[in-house]
Structures are given as C-alpha cells and as structure tokens.
Write a protein that holds these residues in place. Structure first.
Motif, PDB file in Angstrom:
ATOM      1  N   LYS A 181       4.219 -19.244  -7.031  1.00  0.00           N
ATOM      2  CA  LYS A 181       2.895 -18.898  -6.499  1.00  0.00           C
ATOM      3  C   LYS A 181       1.773 -19.440  -7.389  1.00  0.00           C
ATOM      4  O   LYS A 181       0.856 -20.110  -6.924  1.00  0.00           O
ATOM      5  CB  LYS A 181       2.799 -17.364  -6.420  1.00  0.00           C
ATOM      6  N   LYS A 182       1.884 -19.174  -8.675  1.00  0.00           N
ATOM      7  CA  LYS A 182       0.795 -19.573  -9.579  1.00  0.00           C
ATOM      8  C   LYS A 182       0.775 -21.076  -9.813  1.00  0.00           C
ATOM      9  O   LYS A 182      -0.299 -21.682  -9.905  1.00  0.00           O
ATOM     10  CB  LYS A 182       0.923 -18.820 -10.905  1.00  0.00           C
TER      11      LYS A 182
ATOM     12  N   ALA B 126      10.368 -19.656 -15.753  1.00  0.00           N
ATOM     13  CA  ALA B 126      10.682 -18.228 -15.594  1.00  0.00           C
ATOM     14  C   ALA B 126      12.100 -18.136 -16.139  1.00  0.00           C
ATOM     15  O   ALA B 126      13.069 -18.290 -15.427  1.00  0.00           O
ATOM     16  CB  ALA B 126      10.593 -17.816 -14.125  1.00  0.00           C
TER      17      ALA B 126
ATOM     18  N   ARG C 144      10.522 -10.211 -17.649  1.00  0.00           N
ATOM     19  CA  ARG C 144       9.353 -10.892 -18.210  1.00  0.00           C
ATOM     20  C   ARG C 144       9.501 -11.000 -19.727  1.00  0.00           C
ATOM     21  O   ARG C 144       9.209 -12.051 -20.324  1.00  0.00           O
ATOM     22  CB  ARG C 144       8.069 -10.148 -17.860  1.00  0.00           C
TER      23      ARG C 144
ATOM     24  N   SER D  63       8.854 -14.107 -13.153  1.00  0.00           N
ATOM     25  CA  SER D  63       9.823 -14.275 -12.072  1.00  0.00           C
ATOM     26  C   SER D  63       9.584 -15.631 -11.418  1.00  0.00           C
ATOM     27  O   SER D  63       8.513 -16.221 -11.539  1.00  0.00           O
ATOM     28  CB  SER D  63       9.666 -13.181 -11.017  1.00  0.00           C
ATOM     29  N   TYR D  64      10.600 -16.095 -10.705  1.00  0.00           N
ATOM     30  CA  TYR D  64      10.420 -17.404 -10.043  1.00  0.00           C
ATOM     31  C   TYR D  64       9.372 -17.299  -8.944  1.00  0.00           C
ATOM     32  O   TYR D  64       8.642 -18.251  -8.688  1.00  0.00           O
ATOM     33  CB  TYR D  64      11.772 -17.945  -9.539  1.00  0.00           C
ATOM     34  N   ARG D  65       9.289 -16.139  -8.297  1.00  0.00           N
ATOM     35  CA  ARG D  65       8.287 -16.006  -7.240  1.00  0.00           C
ATOM     36  C   ARG D  65       6.869 -16.142  -7.805  1.00  0.00           C
ATOM     37  O   ARG D  65       6.024 -16.836  -7.252  1.00  0.00           O
ATOM     38  CB  ARG D  65       8.423 -14.636  -6.558  1.00  0.00           C
ATOM     39  N   GLU D  66       6.680 -15.487  -8.937  1.00  0.00           N
ATOM     40  CA  GLU D  66       5.369 -15.591  -9.590  1.00  0.00           C
ATOM     41  C   GLU D  66       5.097 -17.047  -9.992  1.00  0.00           C
ATOM     42  O   GLU D  66       4.002 -17.574  -9.796  1.00  0.00           O
ATOM     43  CB  GLU D  66       5.364 -14.697 -10.841  1.00  0.00           C
ATOM     44  N   MET D  67       6.118 -17.688 -10.510  1.00  0.00           N
ATOM     45  CA  MET D  67       5.944 -19.070 -10.961  1.00  0.00           C
ATOM     46  C   MET D  67       5.560 -19.976  -9.797  1.00  0.00           C
ATOM     47  O   MET D  67       4.612 -20.767  -9.881  1.00  0.00           O
ATOM     48  CB  MET D  67       7.214 -19.585 -11.629  1.00  0.00           C
TER      49      MET D  67
ATOM     50  N   TYR E  12       6.457 -17.366 -16.927  1.00  0.00           N
ATOM     51  CA  TYR E  12       6.322 -16.406 -15.841  1.00  0.00           C
ATOM     52  C   TYR E  12       7.427 -15.365 -15.884  1.00  0.00           C
ATOM     53  O   TYR E  12       8.501 -15.591 -16.429  1.00  0.00           O
ATOM     54  CB  TYR E  12       6.333 -17.131 -14.497  1.00  0.00           C
TER      55      TYR E  12
END
Lengths: 401, 401, 401, 401
Positions: free
Chosen positions: B69-70, B38, B43, B63-67, B61
């Motif tokens: 999570k996925k 990220a 993005r 964001s780091y949160r998205e990263m 990704y």
C-alpha cells in the motif's frame, strides 16, 4: 543501520576480468559502495567503463592522481574511504604510495609491488601512516583454507614436515600475447609483470598460501625457471625446492603452459601427526588424514569445522560457495578494520585478519629469491628476512587519525 | 549509466538463510537495490532485520499489505519495482496475488503455491496482468545446467530415454523441529509446507530441473512417501517412478533423513546417443558421454561450452562459481525483462529466460500428483495437464503498462 | 602341503569373457586346478577351447552330461571336485541338478535359475544332498562390501531407513544382438535370459548386494520395466520401488541402454545414525557418514577396517585390488568348505561365508515379483517369502558323505 | 596345449607381501608354474614357506646357490626356467649374476642393483649371455600407462614440456623399524636399501614411469633428501628437480613420512598440444586434456583406447582391474619371450615389451645422480649416460642357446 564504506577503483575497467571480480565481491554483502574510479589507462577508457558501471560522471577520473586529488577535496561523508588497485603489477607501487599520501586506505591486488625494494619502501610508508593496507590474497578467504591453518596452528598436525603446492595453468601454452589478448600481453611484458612472470602472477599465491596455512616462513629456495614458448621474454614455467624455517621441505611448481589446466592450484601439508589437502577445484572440501585415525572430509558449512572457517561461511547446508565469496571474505575483514578506525577504535596493522604489507613483503622477498636462484649456480638461495622489527612487530597499533 | 531496479522483500529476515542468499544474489551485479521490506512475521522482527540491513526506517514495514500500500504511493523513481517473496510456502500465494494487485512484479521462492488450485488461480491472474512473475528455481541458473539443456534441445543426445534425479539431505534425520529450529519447524508443519514436505521442499527442484534439461513433461507418477521420524506429521522421504510424455522413464527420490547428505542433488539424463551427469556437489562440471566417442568433461568458463552457459558465466579460467552466481543469473534475466518493460518494449511472459508461472504450475501439478499417488493403490497417477492454452501459449506477450 | 581342489567347467569357452574371469579368479591363489571342461555348445567348440587352455584331450567333453558321467568314473584323487557353471541363465538349473545327481559340488553363475519354481526345486535337491552349492555373487567378495555389511550388522548405522542401488550399463543402447554379438544375443533371448533381462542380468546383483549389506529382505516391489530398442523382445531398462521387511524404503534401477555407463553399480544405505556409499567404480573405497561425527573414507588394506574386510584383502598399503580378487574371495570360501567336507568336518549349508541357494532363491523370488509387478496395475507386489523352514534353517549342517 | 614355463623364487617367503604378489600375478593366467624356491634367509624359514605353498620338499632349498646348482641338474622338462628375485635390494645383484651363470632367466624386483657399478656389471653379463632379464617395474603393466606412452610416442601431445611425478607414502612417519617390522627394517638399513631409501624404494618407480611414458631420458637432477624421523640412518623424504634430454622440466618427489598417503603415486605429463594424468589410486582411468578440444577420460576396457592398452586388458566392460593384473602383464610379456627362445626363435634383448636391463641401469644412474646431488653444493648433477653402445643397441638379438 549498518555502516558502509565507500570504494574507489584504479584499473579494472569493464573488460578487465579481475576488476569485475573485485566489484562483485565488494558489493556482495552490501557494506561497500563503489563511488568513483579511474578505470582505464586513458580518460576515454575510464569514462566508458564508468558509464557502463553507472558511476556519476563527475566521479569518473582520467587518472589515479586526479582521482586522489579531487576525492580528497570532498566531504567526509562523500569521498571514497579506500581505493582498490586492480592494475598490472608495475602500477601497484606508485598508486599505493600516492593513495597513502592522499589519505586513503588501500586494497591492492597481488603481488604487492614489482620489486622487493619497492615493497620495503611501501611497507615503511604504511608503518608511518595511519591508513590501512590490504593485499588481496583471495585464496586466504576460503573457509577451508582457514580451517587448514587452524589445524596447524592448534598443533593438530604436529610439526610440519613437507609441503607441496602447485598452480598449473595452460592458457599461455601458445603465444597468445601476440594476438591482441590484453591479459596475456601485460603478463608477458617484463616491465609490467616484474622479474618473473610465473611467480609474479601465480607463484606468489602459492607462497602466500603455504606460509598462511603452515604459519612458517620459507627460508631457502632452489629454482628452475623456463620459457617454453619461443620469443616470449619471460618465464612461463617454474619449479622451486623449498626449505622452511623449521626444517620442513617442500616443492612449489607453477606453469602457464600446462595444457588442460585452468586454475589447478592445490596444496598439501604433511605434519608429524596428520596432513591436509586442499584444492581450488573443490574449494569447499578439506581432506584431513591422521596418523592413527580414519581420514576425514571437512566441508564448508558443515558441523565439525572450526570458528575461523564458520565465520567465513555464508551459507549452511553445504551450498557451493566459490571464489567470489573468498574475495568478499577478505573485503569484509578489511571493511571491519576501516569502520573500527572510523569509530576511533584501535586496530592492528599486522595479524589483522586480512593479508597486510607483512605478507606482501614476504611474497616479494620470495619472488626476489626465486629470480636470483633461477640464474645462480649455487644450489640454495636464502629468502631475505623481513624481520618483524623492520616490518612492524605484531601488535603494533594504528592510531586513528 | 546502467539502469537499476528496486527490490522489496517479504520474509527473509536476518536469521533466515534464504533471505540472505536472495539479498547477496540480487546485489551481486549492482543492478538491483534493496529499498524496502516486510522482513518478519511481526513489526518488531521486521524492524530489527531492517535496521540490521541498513534500510531507511520509513521503508521497513510491519506487513506485506502495508508495504504494498505505502510503496504504491511513492513516485515512479522511488517505489520498489518488484517484491521478492522468501516466506514459508503457504504465504507464496496470498502475497503474490496482493503484489500483482498492487502493481508489482514478483520474484517468488519455490514452490509457487501451497496447492495446485492456488497455482492455477495465480497463473490466471498473471496472464491477465501486465506484471511479470519469476519463480526462483535457482538451479536453472547454473551454467552447466544450461549447457545440459542445450545439448538435449539441439538433439545431441537423441531422444531422451531415462532420467535419474535425486536430492538427498540428512538434516532432518532427528526431530529437529521440536528443538526450536525455525527452518525445521515450518518445513514439518503441514499448514506451511503443503501436502508433502519432501516434494514441496526439495522434490520440486528435482522435477523442475528434469523438465528444464529434458524439455519434456512428466506425465505419470508412482510415488512412495514415508515418514521415518516418529511423531512427524509430514513425509521425510520419498521415491517416485516417472514416465515422461515421450515414453522416457525415470526415477526421482528425495529424502530429509539421508544421514550424511547435505545438498546432494544430482541428475543424469540418458538419450539414444549420449548422456549427461550433473551434480550440485560440483556445479561447474558437466560430464558428457557419447555412444561412439570418448567421454568429455565440460566446465564453466572453459572453451567448448555453448552460448547459454557462457552467458551465465561470470569468470573465465575456471574459477569456482557457486550457488550465489546461480541465483544471480536468475535475477539478471528477470531484471532484464523488467527493464525492457520499463523502456516500453515487449517481453515474453513464457519461455522468458527465467522460470515463470508455467514452470511453477507444472511443479504444483507434479506435487499434486505425487501426493495423490502416495495414498493411492493404483500404480500410476497422471500429472494433470497444464495445457498451454490454459497457461498462456508460448509467445504471448506482456504489453507494457 | 596346501590341499587343492579340482574344478571342471561348463560353458565359459575361450571367447566367453566370464569364463576367463572364473578361470583367472579360481587360479589366483593356487588352490584350485582346472582339470576338465565341457566348454562349448558343441564338441568342436569345446575341444577348441580345451586345447587353448591346455587341458588334456581326454578331459575335454562334448557335453556336461558326458563330463559328469566320465568324471564320475575317475578315482577320488583325479576326478573333479566341483563344477563351475558359466552358461546362459537357462542352463543353470539343468546342469546344477545333474551335477548334484552325479555327486559334484556346484559353483553357479547368477542368477540361480531361470524361474522361481526351478530355484525352489534346486534348493530342495541341495538340502537333500551332501554336496555344496555356491552362487557366484562376485560383488559380495569385495572387502569394502563386507565392511559395509559389518557396519550394519554391528548396529553402527542404526536401523536402516533407505537404500538406493543401481546398475546402469550402456552397451545394449543399440540392437547389438543382431550383429552377431554372442553376449548380446543370449541376454536378449527370453528363453535364455528368463522373464526379465535387466533383472536377470544385472538387477539380481543389486538385490543380492542390498540384502547382503542390510541383512534385510525386500518384501514388496513396484516395478516399471521398459524396452527402448525397437524389436527387442525383452526389457532393457527398469526401475523398482522397494519396501524392506523392517519398513525401510528403497529404489533399485538398472539399465542396459544408459549410454556412457559400463559397470556403474553403486549402493547407498542410510540408517538412523550413519550411512555408507560404495561403488564398483572405486571398489576399494567405502564412504561412511555419521550423524554426529565427521565423514570417513575407509579403504581396502588400510588400518581401521573390520575383520571380514581384512580377511578378504590380499595386499596391504592400499594397492588397487579389483574384481578378480572379489571373485577369488568367493572361490576361497567355497574351497575352504569343500576341503573341510573332504576332511570329514561338518560345514554349514547356509550362512556359509559364501552365497548359497538361500541367497539364490531370494534373488529368484525378487525377479519373479518384479516380473509380475511390471505387468500389474496393482501398486505393490509381494516378494514371495522363502521361509527358513522351506529353505533349510540357518545352522543346518551338511554331513560329509 | 598352451605351453607353460616353470618358475623358481628367491626370497618372498610366506610373510613377505611382495612374494605373494609375485606368486598371484605369475599364477593368474595359468602359464607359469611355481616349481621351487629358496624362500627365506635360512633353511628353516625356506622350508616353512615352501610347505605353506605346497611345494614338493625336495625343491625347497636352503639358499639360492643350492637351488641354482640342484635345479641345473634336473632335466629340461623339469627344472625351473626362470627365477624371480624378491629379496631386499642388496641381494638383487649377486643372485642375478649367479642365476645367469647357472643358465636361468631372471625376473628381478626393482631396483636392479644396489649401485650403478653393479648395474653396469650385470648389464654387461646379460649382454654376453643368452638368457633374458626382466625388471619388475609393475607400474608399466597398467593398460592406461601404456595408453599414455602411446599418446606421447605417436606425437599426439606434441613435444613434452613438463613432467610432475610423485610417490607419497606415510607408513614410515614414525620409527616403525625399531618395532620388529621386517619391511621397515630392511628398507631403513643402508646396507640393504642402498645409497638412498626414498629413491631406492619408491623414487625408482617414478623415474621409470616418467621415462617410459615420455620416451625421454632425465639428463640432470637437483635433489634435496631429508630425514625427518630421528635416529633413522637413511633419507625418508626427497624432492628432485628434473631436466630431460629435450629440455623438458620436471619435479619428482617421494616421501615415506607423508601421513595419510598409502600408494599415492601419480604422474602428469604436459606437452605442446595435450597432457595426460594418471594415478595409482585410479589405475584404470587416464585423463587427457587437449589444447583445442574438450577433455577426455579414457578407461581400461572401453572402446577408444589404443592397441597396447587393449592388449594389456583382461576384461571388458570396465570391470575394475588392479595391481595384480599389472604385475601379470609384465610376466606375460616375459613368458612370451622365454617361450619364443625355447622354440628357437629370436627375441629382442632390448625394447622387449617388458622392462629390461636398459631400464634398470637407467634407474640406477638416476639413483646415483640423486644421491650425489643430495650432498653437493652444485645446483645440477648430470645423470650418467648409459649409452646404447654400452647398453646393447636396440635391435640386438639374443640367439637361442
């Protein structure tokens, strides 16, 4: 997505220092993947090194011939693009010839070959092929070396008058080669190191650096080679007077028995209007003196350096860069050319941004002249002219296959 | 086959110098693969950098949160093992907390957090987790720094009496932050750099280095921070008197306005029986003086250096190694620990061979004390004691999950 | 024929290193003849040194009082013109006072006196007398120090922002004073060295150098003095934060216990537009950095240095000049003033081309402030202002007698 | 009372830099009084310089012949003891011969004479006389040069294998001699500088230093002299391959057109077990490397240096000493010998503690060999052997007159 190229390796097994340097340097920018290797003089050794490096077992080969043959059968998106040759000097020639025959680009350690004759043969083959050849003169990758070359090329120093280049090392001050030390053993074996050990191992660096920075050719030499360690069949110390094509004079000296020195390479070039000094002990500093201005210190990563140096610089703010970055800079230029070819673009075979067969053959002509001078009573021995017409004129283009 | 670990990255987009340093250093030894990132604050920026780096699109990704999570949903043999955090200081804490929550090891740029409070919170979380935390104090990766530490630890210098450590830089001598210079902008923004710019950016290196080499804690400080560039809301120059736990005295000074300096970090440590001097301008040299013997120069790659230094050395023969190798040395120790954990072995969370939350929290306690001292009329301000019991005692073991 | 002046000497017997330095430096240019001396603490010692130096027996005295009395009775063309005081610090004041009373000019070793009170008294006496007083701040005699001062004075560096000055020595790292070592004995005796040993012996050099180069006064200090060698009744290590009258910040540190250091004095001055670095380890080199130009190295004896430096240079072509030449440069300026007075010309008592009571009293005010700060809980202690009106305004003229 | 000797001077007028250096150095220790001089090429010039120096009018002479004649008639307690010859090279021989004839000791600038033939003649005259001859090889007066010689002489480095000595200067990079520059004019005039300018001016220093430190004789040379500045009738750049009597190899190079260099003399000597490096840019430092120990830095005035170096050191604590002290050290040894003779003691004419006719003649034999080699097609030219029997064997004693 940034394109990558695939590298194979001959020699440079897990115990070979230079092999590791090549792998680190090639890996540095993430544009090269090591995909295969014939990493030792026997299949067993090769496999041991291959496993250590995490190569897939089927791409660890017992010999370079096997590697070229089997890799050649792989698909375009799998087989290696180029081979790095990190063997003793005597193998540079046969492996390079075989690689070109098999259709692979070549990254070859210095010196180009064992003899001038071989270098000329290899040069001819390269000119007739559509593959690229890069000689690993790693010193030419240092930003401050490029800066020095630029200063000369742009006429800032005026005509070059004097050159002093030296490469003292001390690690062979005793007969290390009889103690099982592999690096020492092959370097002191005339069949593997060639007609002169000091020039073949380190003097060629000095010559390549001097011609690169000055843009001039060494035309005559007067050499004194000596062997100080008793029983050693090769020279371990040498001094050479230089005359350059434009009348500049120089001294080149190298030694393997200079106790206390490690990688003490340095070069000074004096022109009519200014001079430069650079040393491998402080690779990121270039001292520049002017005839009528105050002296300067130029540094890697600082403002006030030219484009070539800036392009070869990875970090700013003067973080210390070292020899890995220099190796990597040579790899980067070579990879750029390979990718251009892959895209169907034209690339230069000479003046290529990386050292080529031209520089390699010049180095062998120098080595050859020094070896002849060392046993001659004549004062001056001419360096044979590898004329551009023989060598492929600058500007000759490799057409993509 | 040599095992590898997978790395993700937050921040460090293609224009961020430090991001590239991390990638080069991580790639150097071929044991770390960058698999996701990220890489920007939006993005769009992240995707641009990801494409540039050749990352597969689905693992770039926004964001780091998205990263986190996925990546967490990927299989054991695919998802990243650790995340490198190369963002402005203010993001170190939330990203580290989130990464640990999501089960990833953390490699975090210095300083550990924005405040001491955050550092303590993060430290507590780390101690309760089974994940590892490495603070990138890259200077601790230099072989000659390790050699210096060894000399002190083995009592060769006797009790340490005086320390002088400095980090002058000059790049912020003018108001660069108003010219669109991103690096300058965040470093001079109190919300992103923290309570003090000079200590948060470069003084923490000095403190970490001094405590690492001496093995001693700074117990009291007396600080004078100044802002020379008009309109700048943070300090750009600072001097600190130091008192160490054993009574040793010291001086630490840092500056962003020291015209002509780039990365002029140096340290000198004087003991009862000897002293050492090391500088980032010549990282491979350690000068050692003795009270009753002649002075020595120790060099990376030469005989006569200790095991720690030798272990951190890639080449022999004194080839110039630089800051990339130092970063890599920190990565290597961290990767070793991650792999041990993966193999079900126990590893130390403290005294780990790489800088951990202990060193990070100490650094934040120092920063906190300096910031308090700078506005205090009292001469001495105590550095708060991050006691081992709070910090996790040396020897506490992370049990593999 | 070039006029000469006659010198007498108090202290500096044959075993005193500094006495010999004064004699060599005074003799260097052939304009000063040593004619008499009270060279030891007893008549016997004085006679032994006088014989060794070849002084006529009748002009070797048992005490400075005897010397001043008897020399005063000699004719104008025979008696000494000035006295060099090369004694422990505690004798600087009484001997200077007595010399002025007896009508002799004074060349006094640093520091000017033992206390600030004495310095003020002596300053008042000098201002009321028609005799000249020179303080031997020998460092101010180095050409590259003068060059540095010129660069600041001409505004080339812009406003000064930061100063770092240090003087580490290591010769008192053990309790040398109990072994019969005379130099060590008096320097560690509070009655002879004064309120602080490190500042009184070497810190005053740092302060004098910093004010000379920057042209600024230190206005506030925050000091930490320490004693590391057990049983020693004086400090042997010290750190001082500095604030200058214009807001510049600085660090000054000195040590007698910095093992491995000998005469490691160095100074760095950072201004808005440039910076300078000078070191006693390489006195003929001044490194100059610029905010927007390449760095320079200026050297004694080379083109491109200013008039002050050139005037203080004896040789050209960069032959190595050392500390004797620096001492001599101070003597030369002092002799020039004495000869002008002799010829009935006016001379300045301040801004005299050599260090005077003004610089000496400033130094004592600094020492006094450091000593008070060292035992204070307050962070900052003001350096007492030796105002020009108190000190004799620049331009006040000594009228010849 | 310490005895003094009286010095006369030929050449070295007030504008001659080297004359002033001699006077400062001779005056330094207060044991030499300059009493007379023939200081210029005309009476008018001599008188002008004599007045400037404060010499009594009756002892300022119009020519050296007049000086020798008139001084010879003065009483034993008045006339000069020795003459310092500080003229262009071509006058060294006739003045030395005349001085010996007139009964004066001689201190002569290098090189000894203009030709080898003259040197041999002068050597013969010296051996038959009871007067002393000192050649001012000032470099041999540096403490660290003496330390280097000691290390070799005591076998610490083992057999010497390689020598590199160089003396680059840049002040003649343009045709300065046509601009009225006196120093440049005589140095580029073949009649005054001799058969080679670079060797006669600076190469002789290199040769003298190399033979002094190694204790070995250069037996063969291979030289390449060049003239880069158009219209200049002498060489301004030279390279020489060296072979020493024991088989050691070497390189010597000198230049007057090396832009940016001032007094860049340096020497490195590599033996079987260790090596040394010394440079005129940092005269008080000797770097010593060992084959199986850590490298050392030895410094003037520090513990751990040998007796010869310590004896040649004026100050302790590593205060910077320079070239004046080196000149003075040569004078001191010479004065010691003169005083011994005066006291009726025996003194050595060879191995005298100062450079003598032996060293001077060796230098001329080297110069002669280089000049022959430069125009020869043969690779090696032998340096003529100035055999001890010809030269006066070591141990031959001058009997006092």
């Amino acid at each position: 997505m940034q394109a990558k190229v695939r590298m194979g390796m001959v020699g440079g097994g897990k115990q070979a220092w230079i092999g590791n340097v090549h792998r680190l340097a090639a890996a540095m920018d993430g544009r090269i993947d090591l995909v295969c290797g014939a990493l030792g003089s026997t299949r067993r050794k090769s496999v041991a090194s291959g496993m250590h490096l995490g190569l897939p077992g089927e791409r660890v080969y017992g010999s370079y011939r096997e590697m070229f043959k089997k890799e050649g059968k792989l698909g375009d998106d799998a087989r290696m693009d180029f081979v790095t040759i990190a063997t003793p000097n005597n193998m540079h020639y046969p492996i390079s010839m075989a690689a070109l025959d098999a259709g692979f680009h070549v990254m070859c350690e210095k010196p180009m070959t064992l003899t001038l004759e071989e270098a000329r043969n290899l040069g001819r083959k390269i000119r007739r092929s559509d593959r690229l050849f890069c000689l690993m003169y790693n010193l030419l990758g240092h930003p401050m070396v490029k800066e020095a070359r630029d200063l000369v090329a742009r006429g800032r120093l005026g005509a070059v008058r004097r050159v002093v280049v030296e490469y003292p090392q001390g690690w062979l001050a005793t007969r290390l080669e009889t103690t099982g030390h592999k690096q020492a053993a092959w370097r002191t074996d005339p069949r593997r190191i060639g007609p002169t050990c000091t020039i073949g191992d380190i003097g060629c660096h000095c010559h390549g650096l001097a011609e690169y920075i000055t843009g001039l050719r060494v035309s005559e030499v007067c050499a004194d080679l000596a062997t100080f360690v008793r029983g050693r069949p090769v020279d371990d110390d040498g001094s050479v007077l230089l005359r350059f094509e434009n009348g500049a004079r120089g001294v080149l000296w190298v030694s393997h028995i200079a106790v206390g020195e490690r990688n003490g390479l340095s070069i000074r070039v004096y022109g009519e209007k200014g001079s430069i000094a650079w040393s491998q002990q402080d690779v990121n500093r270039l001292v520049v003196h002017w005839i009528n201005k105050r002296s300067e210190i130029r540094r890697t990563g600082l403002p006030g350096v030219g484009r070539s140096a800036a392009r070869a610089t990875r970090s700013t703010l003067e973080y210390p860069e070292g020899h890995l970055e220099a190796f990597s800079n040579v790899y980067l230029e070579f990879v750029d050319a390979i990718l251009k070819l892959r895209e169907g673009k034209k690339v230069r075979r000479e003046n290529a941004g990386y050292p080529t067969a031209t520089e390699g053959t010049r180095g062998m002509a120098f080595l050859d002249a020094v070896a002849r001078s060392a046993v001659s009573q004549a004062k001056w021995v001419a360096v044979e002219d590898e004329s551009p017409s023989e060598q492929a004129a600058p500007g000759v283009i490799v057409k993509p296959s």
